[in-house]
Design a protein around this motif. Structure first.
Motif, PDB file in Angstrom:
ATOM      1  N   SER A 457      -1.698 -10.691  -3.306  1.00 48.39           N
ATOM      2  CA  SER A 457      -2.838 -10.045  -2.660  1.00 48.39           C
ATOM      3  C   SER A 457      -2.324  -8.879  -1.833  1.00 48.39           C
ATOM      4  CB  SER A 457      -3.573 -11.031  -1.763  1.00 48.39           C
ATOM      5  OG  SER A 457      -4.553 -10.363  -0.999  1.00 48.39           O
ATOM      6  N   THR A 458      -3.155  -7.834  -1.722  1.00 49.36           N
ATOM      7  CA  THR A 458      -2.729  -6.681  -0.938  1.00 49.36           C
ATOM      8  C   THR A 458      -2.571  -7.031   0.531  1.00 49.36           C
ATOM      9  OG1 THR A 458      -5.042  -6.036  -0.671  1.00 49.36           O
ATOM     10  CG2 THR A 458      -3.831  -5.078  -2.509  1.00 49.36           C
ATOM     11  N   GLY A 459      -3.402  -7.919   1.046  1.00 48.43           N
ATOM     12  CA  GLY A 459      -3.258  -8.374   2.427  1.00 48.43           C
ATOM     13  C   GLY A 459      -3.648  -7.362   3.472  1.00 48.43           C
ATOM     14  N   TYR A 460      -4.407  -6.327   3.099  1.00 47.87           N
ATOM     15  CA  TYR A 460      -4.783  -5.304   4.066  1.00 47.87           C
ATOM     16  C   TYR A 460      -6.002  -5.746   4.880  1.00 47.87           C
ATOM     17  CZ  TYR A 460      -1.716  -2.226   1.388  1.00 47.87           C
ATOM     18  OH  TYR A 460      -0.642  -1.677   0.762  1.00 47.87           O
ATOM     19  N   ALA A 461      -6.037  -5.276   6.144  1.00 46.52           N
ATOM     20  CA  ALA A 461      -7.211  -5.515   6.983  1.00 46.52           C
ATOM     21  C   ALA A 461      -8.246  -4.425   6.707  1.00 46.52           C
ATOM     22  CB  ALA A 461      -6.820  -5.542   8.451  1.00 46.52           C
ATOM     23  N   ASN A 462      -7.955  -3.189   7.138  1.00 46.73           N
ATOM     24  CA  ASN A 462      -8.854  -2.052   6.909  1.00 46.73           C
ATOM     25  C   ASN A 462      -8.131  -0.970   6.122  1.00 46.73           C
ATOM     26  OD1 ASN A 462     -11.104  -3.081   8.487  1.00 46.73           O
ATOM     27  ND2 ASN A 462      -9.858  -2.649  10.288  1.00 46.73           N
ATOM     28  N   SER A 463      -8.917  -0.206   5.375  1.00 44.38           N
ATOM     29  CA  SER A 463      -8.352   0.871   4.558  1.00 44.38           C
ATOM     30  C   SER A 463      -8.932   2.204   5.020  1.00 44.38           C
ATOM     31  CB  SER A 463      -8.680   0.646   3.082  1.00 44.38           C
ATOM     32  OG  SER A 463      -8.108  -0.567   2.620  1.00 44.38           O
ATOM     33  N   TYR A 464      -8.058   3.141   5.325  1.00 41.02           N
ATOM     34  CA  TYR A 464      -8.451   4.483   5.758  1.00 41.02           C
ATOM     35  C   TYR A 464      -7.936   5.513   4.756  1.00 41.02           C
ATOM     36  CZ  TYR A 464      -9.467   2.343  10.298  1.00 41.02           C
ATOM     37  OH  TYR A 464      -9.973   1.547  11.304  1.00 41.02           O
ATOM     38  N   ALA A 465      -8.599   6.673   4.740  1.00 40.05           N
ATOM     39  CA  ALA A 465      -8.139   7.748   3.875  1.00 40.05           C
ATOM     40  C   ALA A 465      -8.438   9.080   4.523  1.00 40.05           C
ATOM     41  CB  ALA A 465      -8.801   7.668   2.507  1.00 40.05           C
ATOM     42  N   VAL A 466      -7.553  10.030   4.301  1.00 38.43           N
ATOM     43  CA  VAL A 466      -7.759  11.429   4.665  1.00 38.43           C
ATOM     44  C   VAL A 466      -7.700  12.213   3.365  1.00 38.43           C
ATOM     45  CG1 VAL A 466      -6.917  13.409   5.956  1.00 38.43           C
ATOM     46  CG2 VAL A 466      -6.708  11.098   6.938  1.00 38.43           C
ATOM     47  N   VAL A 467      -8.809  12.857   3.000  1.00 38.74           N
ATOM     48  CA  VAL A 467      -8.901  13.562   1.722  1.00 38.74           C
ATOM     49  C   VAL A 467      -9.249  15.024   2.003  1.00 38.74           C
ATOM     50  CG1 VAL A 467     -10.068  13.667  -0.499  1.00 38.74           C
ATOM     51  CG2 VAL A 467      -9.650  11.444   0.579  1.00 38.74           C
ATOM     52  N   ILE A 468      -8.391  15.920   1.522  1.00 38.01           N
ATOM     53  CA  ILE A 468      -8.544  17.347   1.820  1.00 38.01           C
ATOM     54  C   ILE A 468      -8.495  18.136   0.519  1.00 38.01           C
ATOM     55  CG2 ILE A 468      -7.564  19.320   3.056  1.00 38.01           C
ATOM     56  CD1 ILE A 468      -6.188  17.205   4.913  1.00 38.01           C
ATOM     57  N   GLY A 469      -9.461  19.031   0.332  1.00 40.92           N
ATOM     58  CA  GLY A 469      -9.462  19.905  -0.834  1.00 40.92           C
ATOM     59  C   GLY A 469      -9.938  21.293  -0.467  1.00 40.92           C
ATOM     60  N   ILE A 470      -9.179  22.308  -0.844  1.00 46.82           N
ATOM     61  CA  ILE A 470      -9.521  23.680  -0.447  1.00 46.82           C
ATOM     62  C   ILE A 470      -9.496  24.599  -1.669  1.00 46.82           C
ATOM     63  CG2 ILE A 470      -8.998  25.585   1.121  1.00 46.82           C
ATOM     64  CD1 ILE A 470      -7.294  23.591   2.765  1.00 46.82           C
ATOM     65  N   ASN A 471     -10.658  25.187  -1.974  1.00 42.20           N
ATOM     66  CA  ASN A 471     -10.748  26.235  -2.999  1.00 42.20           C
ATOM     67  C   ASN A 471     -10.865  27.622  -2.368  1.00 42.20           C
ATOM     68  OD1 ASN A 471     -10.626  24.512  -5.177  1.00 42.20           O
ATOM     69  ND2 ASN A 471     -12.834  24.465  -5.528  1.00 42.20           N
ATOM     70  N   ASP A 472     -11.764  27.729  -1.365  1.00 38.38           N
ATOM     71  CA  ASP A 472     -12.155  29.042  -0.822  1.00 38.38           C
ATOM     72  C   ASP A 472     -11.275  29.432   0.358  1.00 38.38           C
ATOM     73  OD1 ASP A 472     -14.175  29.077  -2.709  1.00 38.38           O
ATOM     74  OD2 ASP A 472     -15.612  28.135  -1.348  1.00 38.38           O
TER      75      ASP A 472
END
Length: 882
Positions: A457-472
């Motif tokens: 099992s992954t055993g994680y409590a909470n999962s966070y993410a930082v997602v960044i995408g730049i075209n302009d």
């Protein structure tokens, strides 16, 4: 359960099992030939059924008092019982031929014949419930032929036979448990159990036959007991093995299906087997002495490749104690010739059919350099179709003997079901498993290997993410793919891997300033009050840059939307800052994925460990996967508006990166799939490694269970995407070296990445994984491979309605509408409330031109799901059908 306590133990079913023809049979009883010549088309079938029943009953009488019999009597009775069993194997072959011929005759005649046969099986007044168990395989054959007949009578016949087979299952259970209650659930079936006691049934049979007469009819008279030690010392019986040591042996194969299934179980448990094979099943030897192998010989080669032993069980499974001269020699020598043709590694072991031989037979073995191997633990799996009963018999015998050679047969489904029951107990009790080393039986492995047996099992409590995408970009060249890449990654994290959308911080275009990016890490994640069991996934798609330092070292940067190309060192974000951020975060695991030009730069390698999953829950992990090296541009132009790197990453997270099939994708597996795949189709060489502060922990994605029932609305990939995926998979395979693959580390040096070892899985888990693999293949329109995957899922789990529907839809996509309809019907039989299966069935029937059945299926769909998105389509189809 003792044989004397269960109808099923008596082997009536065994008498009718499908399989190869093994031996010459005795002349048919009087009346059979006359019946065959009758003008009545069902008369020959009726005669064969009566012959099958007679042998079935004789086997019961032979073995009814097994526990009370002396050893010589038990051995002789077993030999004759096997002869009776193999006769019935041949008779079942005749039944198949007669039923097939009946199918070719006039419909009215065929339907009448089937009705008379079923009426006999279902309601003949002289049949006991236990008698009816003798006809299971006959009913199965009728069911298969009825399934191929799409007429209304054929469908009714299929339903009637299916209900009869279901009734037989309950009759088995009734005798198995010695119940006496009323079977109310049989009220609607043709076979109505009479609740007879097993003892009454056996008493009835003993009035018809006696054990001594049966054995005598087959040329066997049990001699007086011989003095101890008189047995031929050259034969191996297994009693000289060390304590708590067994040899697993399997006779009568190879079988088209069950041999491979037995081998798979042995492989799963890490134990070897010795397979005594019938030459006739391998091929034939012509008059000039030239051998010609058949298709089943391939199963024998697979046995050898799997670490098992091939041995000789005669050419035709004849009773060799009654043979002599050239006939006896040919039975042994021709089988040995065919085994050598399969592979020169065949062993010099021989087992006499039924364990019966004469002095001349032993002389032939000596002349050919072969050695006789007998057994001291008889599973009686040829006579007992109840797996739990077979297992109890083997384990009970071993409790007394404490060692020995166990006799199984790899031509029965029940042996496949029995093996895990026996092996689980033997391994738990500390038994070792011996195999033939060319001179003697020696221990190869002491039970199942030691890899992790607990579900990971992954055993994680909470999962966070930082997602960044730049075209302009304001001052850098604009991009086309970065924002779609970021949005696709965000959607995948939320919808596929269950990330809470409020914990996925997304910055695109003008939002992705330097201050905002750093604020997410320092403020947003800081306010989140990260726990030690949390994880963070960071994805950046945009420009990257490199600056040469005075020391000569290159330093990489990610470029925010407001960065000035002339001020990179001031307003871009150096990769070293990402290092520091990662090290300062209190979460357990952090994974950076950087889809930026020049992104594989300037990072110090952290310490790693190969113990990926075993202790992953207690090790900190800081890892990074980059799209390219320090001097490389990232390739745009992937399918669906994605870069090649991010498209490959999405395919990997879709399941392709689960390289060891354990339902998990570690960062290492992600890199091991993505890096060589991307490198094979672009000028990029993605890099992967650990960051400072890492203790060898792995970021882990747990794949969700796929629940999609394929239908006409199921999405598939575009031709462009399918073409790229084919190149990606091919490129990765070409660069793989066994279970490892070469990938650049974060300093540009080549490293070998190895996927974690597989963990033990249940049949249910294996079925789910095969289904999930089938869905991936379906999306790529690889229908033949998808068909094989869904088939595998159903082998592991026959009641898997999801896989049954999906297999049917793969047939549908290949325009095999009759096959598709049968599998949709199977799905409905497994789960009658599954609306989508009725929709699919309606489409299949309509394409077959069967409007009535299509209309009925569509109507059932609307009754179950009137508000389904496909309901308007179905109503339109019903209008067309009128």
């Amino acid at each position: 359960m003792k044989i004397s306590k269960s109808a099923v133990i008596a082997a009536g079913l065994a008498a009718a099992l499908a399989g190869a023809v093994y031996m010459k049979t005795s002349p048919p009883p009087a009346g059979t030939q006359a019946a065959a010549a009758s003008a009545d088309p069902q008369a020959p079938l009726q005669a064969e059924l009566q012959n099958i029943l007679a042998n079935y009953r004789k086997i019961i009488v032979l073995l009814a008092d097994e526990q009370a019999m002396a050893e010589p009597d038990r051995k002789a009775a077993g030999q004759v019982g096997q002869v009776l069993f193999h006769e019935n194997v041949e008779r079942l072959g005749k039944v198949r031929q007669l039923l097939a011929a009946l199918q070719q005759g006039p419909a009215a005649q065929r339907d009448t014949a089937y009705d008379l046969l079923l009426a006999y099986i279902e309601s003949a007044t002289d049949l006991f419930d236990a008698d009816r168990l003798a006809f299971r395989e006959v009913l199965v054959e009728m069911q298969l032929q009825a399934a191929a007949n799409q007429t209304l009578p054929g469908i009714k016949l299929h339903k009637r036979v299916s209900e009869d087979l279901a009734a037989l299952e309950d009759i088995e259970r009734q005798y198995d448990k010695e119940l006496s209650g009323i079977f109310a659930r049989f009220d609607q079936r043709a076979i109505v159990p009479k609740r007879e006691r097993w003892e009454d049934y056996v008493a009835h049979l003993k009035k018809l036959f006696t054990r001594d007469q049966i054995m005598k009819d087959y040329g066997v008279i049990v001699p007086y007991p011989v003095k101890p030690g008189a047995a031929d010392s050259a034969e191996i019986f297994g009693k000289s093995l060390p304590p708590k040591t067994v040899v697993l042996t399997f006779d009568d194969g190879p079988h088209a299906t069950y041999t491979d299934e037995v081998a798979a179980i042995l492989k799963q448990y890490g134990v070897p087997g010795v397979f005594f094979q019938v030459g006739k099943n391998l091929g034939e030897v012509n008059a000039q002495g030239k051998e010609a192998l058949g298709k089943q010989a391939a199963a024998s080669r697979r046995l050898l490749d799997g670490g098992n032993v091939l041995a000789n069980h005669s050419y035709s499974h004849a009773l060799l104690s009654k043979e002599q001269g050239d006939q006896l020699y040919g039975e042994i020598a021709q089988a040995d010739k065919l085994l050598k043709a399969v592979d020169a590694r065949r062993s010099a072991l021989f087992r006499f059919p039924y364990g019966a031989h004469n002095a001349e037979g032993l002389e032939v073995l000596n002349k050919l350099g072969l050695r006789s191997v007998m057994w001291n633990i008889d599973s009686l799996d040829w006579a007992d179709p109840v797996p739990s009963s077979i297992a109890n018999r083997v384990l009970g015998s071993l409790e007394k003997e404490q060692r020995g050679i166990i006799l199984f047969h790899d031509i029965h489904e029940r042996t496949v079901k029995t093996l895990p029951l026996v092996l689980d107990k033997l391994i738990a009790d500390g038994y070792s498993f011996a195999t033939w080393d060319g001179n003697d039986f020696t221990v190869a492995k002491a039970g199942r290997p030691e890899p992790d047996k607990v579900a990971i099992s992954t055993g994680y409590a909470n999962s966070y993410a930082v997602v960044i995408g730049i075209n302009d970009y304001q001052k850098w060249p604009k991009l086309q793919y970065a924002v779609p890449d970021a949005k696709a990654i965000r959607d995948t994290l939320v919808s596929r891997f269950g990330f809470d959308s409020t914990r996925v911080f997304t910055l695109t275009n003008g939002e992705a300033t330097r201050n905002n990016i750093l604020a997410v890490f320092h403020d947003k994640l800081g306010e989140a009050r990260l726990k030690k069991d949390d994880r963070i996934f960071v994805f950046f798609a945009g420009h990257g840059a490199t600056r040469q330092l005075s020391s000569g070292r290159s330093l990489g940067y990610i470029i925010p939307v407001d960065s000035d190309p002339q001020q990179v060192s001031v307003d871009a974000i150096p990769m070293t800052d990402l290092q520091n951020i990662a090290e300062s975060l209190s979460s357990k695991h952090v994974l950076f994925v950087m889809d930026a030009c020049y992104s594989g730069l300037g990072l110090t390698r952290g310490g790693g460990t190969s113990a990926f999953l075993r202790d992953n829950a207690r090790r900190i992990g800081r890892q990074m996967l980059t799209a390219g090296g320090a001097d490389q541009m990232v390739a745009d132009g992937g399918p669906n508006g994605h870069s090649v790197f991010t498209w490959t990453l999405l395919q990997a997270l879709g399941g392709k990166a689960d390289l060891n099939g354990d339902g998990m994708i570690t960062a290492t597996e992600l890199a091991a799939y993505v890096a060589p795949a991307v490198a094979s189709v672009s000028q990029q060489t993605p890099a992967f490694g650990s960051l400072p502060g890492s203790e060898g922990g792995e970021f882990v994605f747990q794949l969700p269970v796929e629940t999609e029932f394929l239908s006409g609305g199921s999405p598939q990939l575009s031709p462009e995407a399918i073409a790229l995926n084919s190149k990606l998979d091919s490129g990765r395979q070409q660069q793989a070296d066994g279970n490892s693959v070469a990938v650049k580390n974060l300093q540009g040096e080549v490293q070998k990445l190895a996927a974690p070892k597989p963990v033990d899985a249940s049949n249910r888990q294996l079925a789910q994984r095969a289904n999930d693999r089938g869905l991936q293949l379906y999306k790529e329109k690889q229908y033949a491979q998808a068909e094989a995957a869904f088939t595998e899922a159903l082998k592991y789990r026959p009641d898997f309605g999801l896989a049954a529907n999906n297999l049917g839809f793969v047939y549908f996509k290949q325009d095999k509408f009759a096959e598709a309809a049968r599998w949709f019907e199977n799905t409905i039989q497994i789960d009658a409330s599954r609306a989508i299966a009725y929709l699919n069935l309606g489409d299949a029937r309509q394409r077959q031109g069967d409007q009535d059945k299509a209309r009925k299926a569509y109507t059932s769909f609307l009754e179950l799901a009137p508000n389904h998105p496909s309901a308007p389509y179905v109503r339109e189809q019903l209008k067309k059908l009128g």
